[in-house]
Design a protein around this motif. Structure first.
Motif, PDB file in Angstrom:
ATOM      1  N   ASP A  79      85.310  62.477  42.363  1.00 28.29           N
ATOM      2  CA  ASP A  79      84.359  63.000  42.550  1.00 28.29           C
ATOM      3  C   ASP A  79      84.432  64.705  42.957  1.00 28.29           C
ATOM      4  O   ASP A  79      84.109  64.751  44.006  1.00 28.29           O
ATOM      5  N   LEU A  80      84.080  65.440  41.851  1.00 33.89           N
ATOM      6  CA  LEU A  80      84.629  66.446  42.461  1.00 33.89           C
ATOM      7  C   LEU A  80      83.092  67.617  42.603  1.00 33.89           C
ATOM      8  O   LEU A  80      82.325  67.767  41.288  1.00 33.89           O
ATOM      9  N   GLY A  81      82.083  67.176  43.667  1.00 35.12           N
ATOM     10  CA  GLY A  81      81.720  67.416  43.886  1.00 35.12           C
ATOM     11  C   GLY A  81      80.983  66.411  44.442  1.00 35.12           C
ATOM     12  O   GLY A  81      79.488  65.407  43.599  1.00 35.12           O
ATOM     13  N   SER A  82      80.749  65.643  45.601  1.00 32.76           N
ATOM     14  CA  SER A  82      80.317  64.117  45.914  1.00 32.76           C
ATOM     15  C   SER A  82      79.115  64.040  45.756  1.00 32.76           C
ATOM     16  O   SER A  82      78.688  62.796  46.048  1.00 32.76           O
ATOM     17  N   GLY A  83      78.571  65.013  46.416  1.00 32.79           N
ATOM     18  CA  GLY A  83      76.753  64.372  46.746  1.00 32.79           C
ATOM     19  C   GLY A  83      76.977  63.562  47.771  1.00 32.79           C
ATOM     20  O   GLY A  83      77.819  63.007  48.587  1.00 32.79           O
ATOM     21  N   ASP A  84      76.201  62.168  47.291  1.00 33.17           N
ATOM     22  CA  ASP A  84      76.326  61.025  48.349  1.00 33.17           C
ATOM     23  C   ASP A  84      76.751  60.545  48.157  1.00 33.17           C
ATOM     24  O   ASP A  84      77.106  58.543  49.183  1.00 33.17           O
ATOM     25  N   GLY A  85      77.885  60.371  47.554  1.00 36.72           N
ATOM     26  CA  GLY A  85      78.806  59.338  47.559  1.00 36.72           C
ATOM     27  C   GLY A  85      78.812  58.225  46.282  1.00 36.72           C
ATOM     28  O   GLY A  85      79.922  57.192  45.718  1.00 36.72           O
ATOM     29  N   ARG A  86      77.586  58.108  45.098  1.00 37.25           N
ATOM     30  CA  ARG A  86      77.338  57.320  44.610  1.00 37.25           C
ATOM     31  C   ARG A  86      78.032  57.056  43.198  1.00 37.25           C
ATOM     32  O   ARG A  86      78.172  55.560  43.362  1.00 37.25           O
TER      33      ARG A  86
END
Ligand SMILES: C[S@@+](CC[C@H](N)C(=O)[O-])C[C@H]1O[C@@H](n2cnc3c(N)ncnc32)[C@H](O)[C@@H]1O
Length: 202
Positions: A79-86
């Protein structure tokens, strides 16, 4: 010159608000038990300004993105730009998929690691604080994106060059210009785009 500057600022502003609208229209609670929120202690700054603000993908859209890409336990998902990993954590929980999340913002990496621990998914997932434009993601068999139209376009040559033919790419909300998706689907007001990396000869 002034006019061009003004136009650039205007375009950037419109893109960022469209990302926020895309994310907020269908906002849902993140599924893992008691998700971590941003901690106020030891806050670091990103190595440079993120290209995209943080707006999480609603869980219903995450679930659909993974279904459309037919994610399974043999995949390696980036995930490229994975934020909170959801996205990465959901793939690990539901399908036993190994995943790597890349985010330039150390706060997001901290949240994602906390969420992975709470979801007991740390054996399958990894989060790296990196600029996605400097990341080697060639091992991926599935790539997920929730960026911005101009960032998708800037990333497109790198995706096509580095990913193996057959790698699936799923993007929440934004397309990739004239690279026609194989599939487009609407879920709860969000649009999901799906491509497969073609053979290099094409
Ligand atoms: C819209 S959010 C998407 C988060 C997550 N993928 C999701 O769908 O819920 C975009 C994320 O990209 C990150 N980001 C922005 N520019 C980046 C860059 N150049 N390299 C890595 N991450 C970046 C931001 O910090 C933010 O967390």
């Amino acid at each position: 010159m002034q006019l061009r500057k003004l136009l650039k600022l205007l375009i950037a502003g419109v893109s960022i608000s469209s990302l926020a609208i895309a994310g907020c229209t269908t906002q849902r609670q993140f599924d893992t038990q008691s998700p971590a929120t941003t901690s106020s202690t030891s806050v670091q700054s990103p190595q440079r300004q993120p290209d995209v603000p943080y707006v999480p993908t609603p869980q219903t859209v995450v679930d659909r993105m993974l279904t459309i890409a037919k994610v399974n336990k043999n995949d390696v998902l980036y995930d490229l730009g994975s934020g909170d990993g959801r996205i990465v954590i959901t793939a690990a929980q539901k399908y036993g998929t190994r995943g790597v999340g890349i985010d330039i913002n150390p706060e997001r990496i901290k949240d994602a690691n906390n969420n992975a621990r709470q979801a007991r998914a740390t054996d399958l997932v990894e989060f790296r604080q990196q600029d996605l434009f400097q990341t080697d993601f060639s091992e991926a068999t599935v790539v997920t994106l929730y960026l911005l139209p101009e960032v998708n376009l800037k990333l497109r040559p790198k995706l096509l060059k580095e990913l193996k033919p057959g790698t699936r790419i799923v993007s929440h909300a934004f397309d990739m210009g004239d690279w026609q998706p194989e599939r487009v689907e609407k879920v709860d007001g969000s649009t999901i785009y799906y491509w497969v990396v073609p053979d290099k000869a094409q």
